[in-house]
Design an enzyme around this catalytic site. Structure first.
Site, PDB file in Angstrom:
ATOM      1  N   ASP A   6      -5.162   1.973 -10.747  1.00 57.72           N
ATOM      2  CA  ASP A   6      -5.028   1.655  -9.322  1.00 57.72           C
ATOM      3  C   ASP A   6      -3.582   1.944  -8.941  1.00 57.72           C
ATOM      4  OD1 ASP A   6      -5.490   0.522  -6.723  1.00 57.72           O
ATOM      5  OD2 ASP A   6      -4.696  -1.395  -7.407  1.00 57.72           O
ATOM      6  N   SER A   7      -3.301   1.959  -7.640  1.00 58.09           N
ATOM      7  CA  SER A   7      -1.910   2.103  -7.196  1.00 58.09           C
ATOM      8  C   SER A   7      -1.061   0.927  -7.678  1.00 58.09           C
ATOM      9  CB  SER A   7      -1.868   2.143  -5.667  1.00 58.09           C
ATOM     10  OG  SER A   7      -2.354   0.916  -5.138  1.00 58.09           O
ATOM     11  N   CYS A  69      -9.409   2.083  -7.156  1.00 60.51           N
ATOM     12  CA  CYS A  69      -8.582   2.145  -5.950  1.00 60.51           C
ATOM     13  C   CYS A  69      -9.346   2.962  -4.919  1.00 60.51           C
ATOM     14  CB  CYS A  69      -7.254   2.827  -6.304  1.00 60.51           C
ATOM     15  SG  CYS A  69      -6.173   3.115  -4.899  1.00 60.51           S
ATOM     16  N   GLU A 147       1.140  -7.303  -4.198  1.00 59.70           N
ATOM     17  CA  GLU A 147       2.029  -6.757  -5.231  1.00 59.70           C
ATOM     18  C   GLU A 147       3.213  -7.692  -5.503  1.00 59.70           C
ATOM     19  OE1 GLU A 147       1.916  -3.870  -7.217  1.00 59.70           O
ATOM     20  OE2 GLU A 147      -0.151  -3.782  -6.480  1.00 59.70           O
ATOM     21  N   CYS A 179     -10.534  -2.295  -0.089  1.00 53.15           N
ATOM     22  CA  CYS A 179      -9.322  -2.082  -0.888  1.00 53.15           C
ATOM     23  C   CYS A 179      -9.375  -3.093  -2.014  1.00 53.15           C
ATOM     24  CB  CYS A 179      -8.083  -2.291  -0.019  1.00 53.15           C
ATOM     25  SG  CYS A 179      -6.541  -2.382  -0.949  1.00 53.15           S
ATOM     26  N   HIS A 181      -7.174  -4.534  -3.671  1.00 49.87           N
ATOM     27  CA  HIS A 181      -6.198  -5.635  -3.638  1.00 49.87           C
ATOM     28  C   HIS A 181      -6.755  -6.864  -2.895  1.00 49.87           C
ATOM     29  CE1 HIS A 181      -3.252  -2.636  -4.888  1.00 49.87           C
ATOM     30  NE2 HIS A 181      -2.334  -3.585  -4.998  1.00 49.87           N
TER      31      HIS A 181
HETATM   32  N1  DGL Z   1      -5.951  -0.958  -4.261  1.00 52.36           N
HETATM   33  C1  DGL Z   1      -5.739   0.190  -3.409  1.00 52.36           C
HETATM   34  C2  DGL Z   1      -7.046   0.513  -2.683  1.00 52.36           C
HETATM   35  O1  DGL Z   1      -8.090   0.081  -3.133  1.00 52.36           O
HETATM   36  C3  DGL Z   1      -4.529  -0.020  -2.557  1.00 52.36           C
HETATM   37  C4  DGL Z   1      -4.001   1.234  -1.962  1.00 52.36           C
HETATM   38  C5  DGL Z   1      -2.536   1.205  -1.663  1.00 52.36           C
HETATM   39  O2  DGL Z   1      -1.756   1.216  -2.605  1.00 52.36           O
HETATM   40  O3  DGL Z   1      -2.187   1.237  -0.475  1.00 52.36           O
HETATM   41  O4  DGL Z   1      -7.099   1.202  -1.706  1.00 52.36           O
END
Ligand code: DGL
Length: 259
Positions: A6-7, A69, A147, A179, A181
């Site tokens: 993931d990011s 992600c 984060e 998302c 997160h």
């Molecule tokens: N967890 C990522 C997603 O599902 C976050 C993306 C981001 O870093 O902006 O889209």
């Protein structure tokens, strides 16, 4: 081994579902915290990061990679599938179940700008949501809060109110978490949504889809299940969130590494 990336720390919400379903498999999770957020990056930048991380996971013997992600799935899944031979599972925007179950005919989707721009999302809308009104809400700032380890409190609540109240006001009865997160903000999301909105998190279906592909490819667990967490940047939030799910994961399994 099941590779996940993931990011940042959001995909931990997907790892939780995968690990619940397949506890005997080995998992290596990569959080690209040094490059987070992806939400407003160009598709080319995201493809570059997704490629590097996938190469890293394949070199570590990943049998399958879960792109945990939505934004990276939107930008890079086609590229990844055409460049590597391991199977990739991406995040599906859960618009289909939301549209099917909505009584009011109005559903909300909370996601990043990148996810809304992707053809995957647009195709899903055309295929499954032509009979409902979809309220798209970009969740700017929410990824950054998670984060930094802020999953509760006034700052989280104010921002979520700003995004969710218009969805309620538009008459929606379903809210898709687009998302990975956002499941970490679920307590506050539910508090704001009260009884008017049902929250839909696609992570359990993605975990089931991963299991199906693992079975089809006859990928057998080789050990009793290990979990390694790698961050390209800050590692503290990842430790904290992983420990809320499984407090037994030891310090040595968290690694900072430049990919
Ligand atoms: N967890 C990522 C997603 O599902 C976050 C993306 C981001 O870093 O902006 O889209």
């Amino acid at each position: 081994m099941i590779g996940i990336f993931d990011s940042g720390v959001g995909g931990i919400s997907v790892w939780k579902e995968l690990q619940d379903l397949m506890p005997n498999h080995d998992f290596v999770y990569v959080a690209d915290c040094a490059y987070c957020p992806y939400g407003r990056k160009s598709a080319d930048e995201i493809i570059e990061r997704a490629k590097k991380i996938s190469e890293f996971l394949i070199n570590k013997n990943a049998d399958i990679i879960v792109v945990a992600c939505n934004t990276a799935t939107a930008a890079a899944i086609e590229y990844l599938r055409s460049h590597f031979s391991v199977p990739f599972v991406g995040m599906e925007p859960a618009v289909k179940p939301a549209a099917m179950e909505s009584k009011n005919g109005v559903v909300g989707v909370l996601a990043t700008a990148g996810t809304f721009k992707g053809s995957l999302y647009l195709n899903t809308l055309t295929k499954f949501a032509s009979n409902v009104k979809v309220i798209e809400q970009i969740g700017d700032g929410l990824v950054e809060l998670v984060e930094s380890g802020k999953t509760h409190g006034q700052e989280v609540e104010l921002l979520l109110q700003r995004y969710i109240n218009p969805v309620i006001d538009a008459g929606a009865d379903k809210l898709v978490l687009g998302c990975t997160h956002y499941p970490f903000l679920i307590d506050t999301i539910k508090k704001i949504a009260k009884k008017s909105l049902t929250i839909i998190n696609p992570a359990p279906s993605v975990a089931m889809q991963t299991q199906k592909i693992i079975d089809e490819n006859n990928i057998q667990p080789k050990s009793y299940g290990s979990n390694i967490f790698i961050s390209t940047g800050n590692i503290e939030t990842m430790k904290m969130l992983v420990h809320t799910i499984n407090p037994n994961i030891v310090e040595q399994n968290f690694i900072s590494y430049n990919i």
